[in-house]
Design a protein around this motif. Structure first.
Motif, PDB file in Angstrom:
ATOM      1  N   ARG A 319       0.826  -1.209   0.000  1.00 57.83           N
ATOM      2  CA  ARG A 319       0.000   0.000   0.000  1.00 57.83           C
ATOM      3  C   ARG A 319       0.859   1.258   0.000  1.00 57.83           C
ATOM      4  N   SER A 320       1.903   1.280   0.835  1.00 49.82           N
ATOM      5  CA  SER A 320       2.756   2.468   0.910  1.00 49.82           C
ATOM      6  C   SER A 320       3.504   2.699  -0.404  1.00 49.82           C
ATOM      7  N   ALA A 321       3.954   1.616  -1.038  1.00 53.63           N
ATOM      8  CA  ALA A 321       4.657   1.774  -2.318  1.00 53.63           C
ATOM      9  C   ALA A 321       3.732   2.382  -3.367  1.00 53.63           C
ATOM     10  N   TYR A 322       2.491   1.923  -3.403  1.00 54.68           N
ATOM     11  CA  TYR A 322       1.543   2.508  -4.365  1.00 54.68           C
ATOM     12  C   TYR A 322       1.302   3.979  -4.074  1.00 54.68           C
ATOM     13  N   ARG A 323       1.134   4.326  -2.792  1.00 58.88           N
ATOM     14  CA  ARG A 323       0.867   5.723  -2.450  1.00 58.88           C
ATOM     15  C   ARG A 323       2.063   6.612  -2.796  1.00 58.88           C
ATOM     16  N   ILE A 324       3.274   6.091  -2.657  1.00 59.66           N
ATOM     17  CA  ILE A 324       4.458   6.880  -3.023  1.00 59.66           C
ATOM     18  C   ILE A 324       4.463   7.148  -4.527  1.00 59.66           C
ATOM     19  N   VAL A 325       4.165   6.105  -5.310  1.00 58.02           N
ATOM     20  CA  VAL A 325       4.102   6.285  -6.765  1.00 58.02           C
ATOM     21  C   VAL A 325       2.979   7.254  -7.124  1.00 58.02           C
ATOM     22  N   GLN A 326       1.818   7.091  -6.506  1.00 52.55           N
ATOM     23  CA  GLN A 326       0.680   7.957  -6.818  1.00 52.55           C
ATOM     24  C   GLN A 326       0.974   9.414  -6.498  1.00 52.55           C
ATOM     25  N   GLU A 327       1.541   9.665  -5.304  1.00 49.60           N
ATOM     26  CA  GLU A 327       1.829  11.041  -4.919  1.00 49.60           C
ATOM     27  C   GLU A 327       2.908  11.641  -5.812  1.00 49.60           C
ATOM     28  N   SER A 328       3.901  10.846  -6.192  1.00 51.80           N
ATOM     29  CA  SER A 328       4.963  11.355  -7.071  1.00 51.80           C
ATOM     30  C   SER A 328       4.401  11.723  -8.437  1.00 51.80           C
ATOM     31  N   VAL A 329       3.546  10.839  -8.990  1.00 52.54           N
ATOM     32  CA  VAL A 329       2.940  11.130 -10.289  1.00 52.54           C
ATOM     33  C   VAL A 329       2.032  12.357 -10.188  1.00 52.54           C
ATOM     34  N   THR A 330       1.312  12.485  -9.072  1.00 51.98           N
ATOM     35  CA  THR A 330       0.453  13.660  -8.868  1.00 51.98           C
ATOM     36  C   THR A 330       1.283  14.938  -8.860  1.00 51.98           C
ATOM     37  N   ASN A 331       2.442  14.900  -8.204  1.00 55.40           N
ATOM     38  CA  ASN A 331       3.314  16.076  -8.193  1.00 55.40           C
ATOM     39  C   ASN A 331       3.820  16.411  -9.599  1.00 55.40           C
ATOM     40  N   VAL A 332       4.082  15.369 -10.399  1.00 56.80           N
ATOM     41  CA  VAL A 332       4.500  15.622 -11.784  1.00 56.80           C
ATOM     42  C   VAL A 332       3.380  16.338 -12.540  1.00 56.80           C
ATOM     43  N   VAL A 333       2.150  15.847 -12.363  1.00 57.81           N
ATOM     44  CA  VAL A 333       1.015  16.447 -13.067  1.00 57.81           C
ATOM     45  C   VAL A 333       0.807  17.894 -12.633  1.00 57.81           C
ATOM     46  N   ARG A 334       0.946  18.159 -11.339  1.00 55.88           N
ATOM     47  CA  ARG A 334       0.605  19.470 -10.802  1.00 55.88           C
ATOM     48  C   ARG A 334       1.731  20.485 -10.933  1.00 55.88           C
ATOM     49  N   HIS A 335       2.994  20.033 -10.836  1.00 53.25           N
ATOM     50  CA  HIS A 335       4.087  20.992 -10.674  1.00 53.25           C
ATOM     51  C   HIS A 335       5.190  20.907 -11.722  1.00 53.25           C
ATOM     52  N   ALA A 336       5.340  19.769 -12.416  1.00 50.74           N
ATOM     53  CA  ALA A 336       6.544  19.574 -13.228  1.00 50.74           C
ATOM     54  C   ALA A 336       6.482  20.280 -14.579  1.00 50.74           C
ATOM     55  N   ASP A 337       5.280  20.585 -15.072  1.00 58.58           N
ATOM     56  CA  ASP A 337       5.144  21.216 -16.379  1.00 58.58           C
ATOM     57  C   ASP A 337       5.859  20.395 -17.442  1.00 58.58           C
ATOM     58  N   THR A 338       5.525  19.112 -17.484  1.00 57.55           N
ATOM     59  CA  THR A 338       6.123  18.193 -18.441  1.00 57.55           C
ATOM     60  C   THR A 338       5.035  17.277 -18.969  1.00 57.55           C
ATOM     61  N   ARG A 339       5.324  16.587 -20.048  1.00 61.17           N
ATOM     62  CA  ARG A 339       4.348  15.706 -20.678  1.00 61.17           C
ATOM     63  C   ARG A 339       4.640  14.239 -20.426  1.00 61.17           C
TER      64      ARG A 339
END
Length: 410
Positions: A319-339
């Protein structure tokens, strides 16, 4: 839920309990009977003795002496019966029994054998009742001893002051032992209450993290799709309808997840000091591909690379591994300005490695408002792992975590 154990003065015992867990009144009655037997034994010439240890009084074996002993025994048994309900009244009867039982013995003080039941009662009262009740009980006992000596001294009779001081000392010791037991029980209750409160706080923190991870990712996808729909709604209506459809499906999925979680909380029961939830399956690494697909459909391509042998992991790690991946991907979507971004999962022999990298403009603690990186770091810390996050030299941002695997999974 009450964290207070049963009081030592509770009435009755369960048949499953051992014999030594009998009610205090039983122990008090046994103490009186033991003292009475000892009183007679030391006044008999036992084998190996040339003469009795104590000379019997003139009236001890006469009818009046036996009547006094019978009356004292009745008072002691009645006091033992009242000990659980009316402790001070019980002490009064036990003290009256001690004085009455001493009269036919022709001694200058109340012997310890006659005071033994009072000592036992003092212990149980101090252990189970309030400090005020225990204090009154010990004052009653010491006052009775002092009054007995004063009466004999004022009457011109012999008084055994030294022996009576020793009896008074046993009463004080019994009261102190009971007070110590009471304080230990109160301290244990406080520790249990603190442990329960900490468990509830931990569970609330866990729920808050789950809600944050779920809502933050979904809302990031919704914002991305809504923005895309707004930009192309006039020139590409079909693309706009597709994006709005993704917004609808993501919103419905998030709402369903929230309903499942809230339903589990409503059905939660407090069991043995912990929060026990119903069988609601939490997302795990098996859902990473679905997460990548939904994020890619929203406009940020997620490449997932699996290394090592994929095998079942403990629920907390999965569960924790999934949440780490999910939060990291969310940060990419929200802040990274990348495709695009890349997720690498390496399940080695001793640890699970997670890496999420992007080539965007980078984002850090300031851009991540509050709980993202902090929450990931806390998750990894609870599992005794290692966490790192920061900009890459070649551009972009990198999140990496290493979670040690238990011996049974290796």
């Amino acid at each position: 839920m009450s964290a207070t154990p049963p009081s030592p003065l509770s009435e009755g015992t369960s048949p499953a309990k051992p014999w030594w867990s009998a009610p205090p009144g039983v122990w008090t009655a046994l103490a009186w009977c033991a003292g009475l037997v000892f009183t007679f034994l030391i006044r008999l010439r036992l084998p190996g003795e040339e003469e009795p240890a104590v000379i019997a009084g003139v009236v001890l074996y006469r009818w009046d002496g036996l009547v006094f002993l019978a009356l004292a025994t009745a008072l002691a048994l009645d006091g033992s019966r009242l000990l659980s309900r009316r402790p001070l009244a019980a002490v009064g009867r036990l003290l009256a029994a001690a004085v009455t039982g001493t009269m036919p013995l022709s001694v200058g003080e109340i012997p310890l054998a006659q005071f033994l039941a009072v000592d036992v009662a003092l212990y149980f009262i101090a252990a189970a009742r309030s400090r005020r009740t225990g204090g009154i009980a010990v004052v009653m006992a010491l006052g009775t001893l002092a009054g007995f000596l004063a009466t004999r001294w004022l009457s011109g009779w012999n008084t055994g002051t030294s022996s009576e001081l020793a009896v008074a000392l046993t009463a004080v010791v019994a009261w102190l032992m009971g007070t110590s037991a009471h304080q230990s029980r109160v301290h244990a209750d406080e520790l249990r209450e603190q442990a329960t409160a900490q468990a509830v706080a931990d569970e609330r923190l866990h729920i808050a993290r789950e809600l944050h991870d779920m809502v933050a990712h979904s809302m990031g996808i919704v914002a991305l799709q809504a923005g895309a729909a707004r930009r192309v709604i006039d020139t590409q209506p079909a693309r706009a309808r597709e994006a709005l459809g993704e917004v609808e499906s993501t919103s419905r999925e998030t709402l369903a997840g929230l309903r499942r979680m809230l339903g589990a909380l409503r059905e939660a029961e407090l069991v043995d000091g912990g929060l026990h939830q119903g069988p609601v399956r939490a997302p795990g690494l098996a859902d990473v591909d679905r997460l990548a697909a939904s994020t890619t459909a929203a406009g940020v391509r997620v490449e997932v690379r699996w290394l090592g042998e994929r095998r079942p992991l403990p629920p907390e790690i999965d569960r924790s591994a999934y949440r780490i991946v999910q939060e990291s991907v969310t940060n990419v979507v929200r802040h990274a300005d990348t495709r695009a971004c890349r997720v690498t999962l390496d399940c080695g022999d001793d640890e699970l490695s997670i890496e999420v990298v992007d080539d965007g403009r980078g984002h850090g603690e300031k851009a991540d408002t509050g709980y993202g990186l902090v929450g990931m770091r806390e998750r990894v810390g609870l599992l005794h792992g290692e966490f790192a996050a920061g900009p890459r030299d070649e551009g972009g941002f990198r999140v990496a975590a290493r979670l040690p695997l238990p011996a049974g999974v290796r």
